[in-house]
Design an enzyme around this catalytic site. Structure first.
Site, PDB file in Angstrom:
ATOM      1  N   HIS A  82       0.823  -1.310  -0.033  1.00 17.21           N
ATOM      2  CA  HIS A  82      -0.041  -0.121  -0.099  1.00 17.21           C
ATOM      3  C   HIS A  82       0.870   1.095  -0.127  1.00 17.21           C
ATOM      4  CE1 HIS A  82      -2.312   3.414   1.968  1.00 17.21           C
ATOM      5  NE2 HIS A  82      -3.244   2.994   1.395  1.00 17.21           N
TER       6      HIS A  82
ATOM      7  N   HIS B 217       1.287   8.948  -7.331  1.00 10.87           N
ATOM      8  CA  HIS B 217       1.495  10.342  -7.099  1.00 10.87           C
ATOM      9  C   HIS B 217       3.096  10.635  -7.009  1.00 10.87           C
ATOM     10  CE1 HIS B 217      -2.478   9.888  -5.690  1.00 10.87           C
ATOM     11  NE2 HIS B 217      -2.282   8.899  -5.005  1.00 10.87           N
TER      12      HIS B 217
ATOM     13  N   ASP C 246      -7.963   7.563  -9.825  1.00  7.47           N
ATOM     14  CA  ASP C 246      -7.773   7.408  -8.109  1.00  7.47           C
ATOM     15  C   ASP C 246      -9.187   7.323  -7.419  1.00  7.47           C
ATOM     16  OD1 ASP C 246      -6.582   7.392  -5.479  1.00  7.47           O
ATOM     17  OD2 ASP C 246      -5.470   9.092  -5.746  1.00  7.47           O
TER      18      ASP C 246
END
Ligand SMILES: [Zn+2]
Length: 451
Positions: free
Chosen positions: A226, A292, A343
């Site tokens: 993650h 990101h 996203d």
């Protein structure tokens, strides 16, 4: 076999006029030929005996891969904009997102994901990478996920993608901790955490499913730690060993450097900024997608580029959450690989993601047409090609566009007569005055949009 005739086809080598694409039953492009009906100078049309096309379009371009998606967050898209009166931020939004999960069951996830994936496809995405950490649905907070609950959630997403006819890269997420330094999971995060053994068995079960030839490669698998706050160094090592054993060379996606607080905490816990630590401690290469990377340092970005990794930019979500600016001008000019992602799905339009990459560069630079290539002074075309090439890498494919053997994932555009193809694609990205999406092709087949 699907036959598509294009007045202009955007191939890996550039625009090709009057082309016919043949897409095989395996969902891949079998051949590119001259179109059987060609408009000659002075308006004479010369027919050539051939099978009729299944569809024809003014422009045919590769479909855009959506390289980062959390389908369940579509359920609160547009509903989390109200000020809470105490300094709203990514972190307050995250609490709102966590709270929405108590009422979401498997049927609800499938409904939400099906509606979302259909919408993504209608807006130019032909594949979606689901960064999937919702391993237990419904019920009260505090209970952890199990193999059975994780399979239930994964199957709901696979059915949703099949219903929408969109290629799915399913990225089961390893989520172990509530923060750096093995912080305990909060009660609302417990549903994201799978024991390592359950994670391994989840991957094994999905591997069997994805190998079914009837799926024509439309279900693929990768792995996803993650973030460095939710996976500690030992978890990451374990996950990469599992990848080596079960899915060698598969895509690896990770959230990194999205928030300044995350960068600060990484320095405190690991002694380095997150991307620097990752490059020093993991075999980051062209199979990796860093999602990101908003607060990456110039030195970190040089290292990422040298390793050939892709940065996934999710501009509408990053803007919505107030994350900050990624230095897209420098990355683009240096030839850095980039993909785009919907996203949180507050924005679901592929062209909008491209438009705002260019617009944030213009606003910062007080200049126009910033993100262009030497061989293409049109930002619409340049951004589209970069996002397809990087997006394909994020999906584990080395084919950067339309060519024999590449995925049969296409967007069909209709445009005003006489527009040059670069102008038409710019119009589609920036205005849509004269150009609109007429249809899409995926390995599931051709879908034409209603006029
Ligand atoms: Zn994300």
């Amino acid at each position: 076999m699907i036959r598509i005739d294009a007045r202009w086809l955007l191939t890996e080598a550039g625009w090709r006029p009057d082309a016919r694409l043949l897409i095989g039953d395996d969902g891949r492009i079998a051949a590119i030929e001259d179109a059987p009906v060609r408009a000659e100078p002075r308006g004479v049309v010369r027919p050539i005996a051939a099978e009729p096309a299944d569809a024809s379009a003014d422009l045919v371009v590769p479909g855009l891969p959506d390289a980062h998606c959390h389908a369940f967050q579509y359920g609160i898209a547009g509903l989390a904009e109200r000020a809470g009166g105490h300094g709203d931020s990514f972190w307050t939004w995250r609490e709102r997102m966590y709270a929405s999960l108590t009422s979401l069951d498997a049927a609800g996830l499938e409904r939400t994901a099906t509606a979302l994936y259909r919408r993504l496809r209608a807006a130019g995405y032909t594949s979606v990478a689901e960064f999937h950490y919702l391993h237990r649905l419904g019920g009260e907070p505090g209970r952890r996920a199990s193999l059975a609950t994780a399979l239930e959630a994964a199957q709901a997403l696979a059915r949703a993608a099949a219903a929408a006819g969109i290629t799915l890269l399913l990225l089961p997420v390893l989520y172990r901790w509530g923060g750096f330094g093995r912080a305990e999971l909060g009660p609302r995060q417990a549903r994201f955490a799978l024991a390592r053994d359950d994670y391994r068995r989840l991957i094994e079960a999905l591997l069997v499913q994805a190998a079914d030839p009837a799926l024509r490669g439309m279900l693929r698998l990768g792995v996803a730690p993650h973030s460095l706050r939710a996976c500690d160094p030992e978890d990451l090592r374990w996950l990469l060993e599992l990848r080596e054993a079960l899915l060698p060379d598969c895509p690896v996606h990770i959230h990194v450097s999205e928030q300044q607080a995350e960068v600060r905490d990484a320095r405190a816990a690991l002694g380095q900024t997150p991307i620097a630590w990752l490059c020093a401690n993991a075999p980051v290469d062209h199979r990796w997608t860093l999602v990101h990377a908003t607060h990456a340092t110039p030195g970190e970005l040089r290292e990422v580029r040298a390793r050939g990794a892709t940065v996934c930019l999710c501009t509408t979500t990053e803007a919505n959450l107030g994350d900050g600016f990624f230095p897209v001008e420098e990355w683009f000019a240096a030839g850095g690989r980039m993909s785009i992602g919907s996203d949180s799905n507050v924005g679901t339009d592929a062209a909008e993601e491209l438009r705002w990459l260019e617009y944030q560069a213009r606003l910062r630079r007080q200049a126009r047409a910033v993100l262009v290539d030497a061989d293409s002074p049109h930002p619409g075309t340049a951004l589209w090609r970069r996002a397809v090439a990087g997006g394909r890498l994020s999906f584990g494919s080395d084919r950067p566009g339309v060519a024999p053997g590449a995925p049969g994932e296409l967007v069909l555009l209709s445009s005003e007569a006489g527009l040059a193809p670069d102008d038409a694609l710019d119009d589609f990205v920036f205005s849509r005055r004269a150009t609109r999406l007429a249809g899409t092709v995926t390995p599931a087949g051709l879908r034409l949009e209603a006029v």
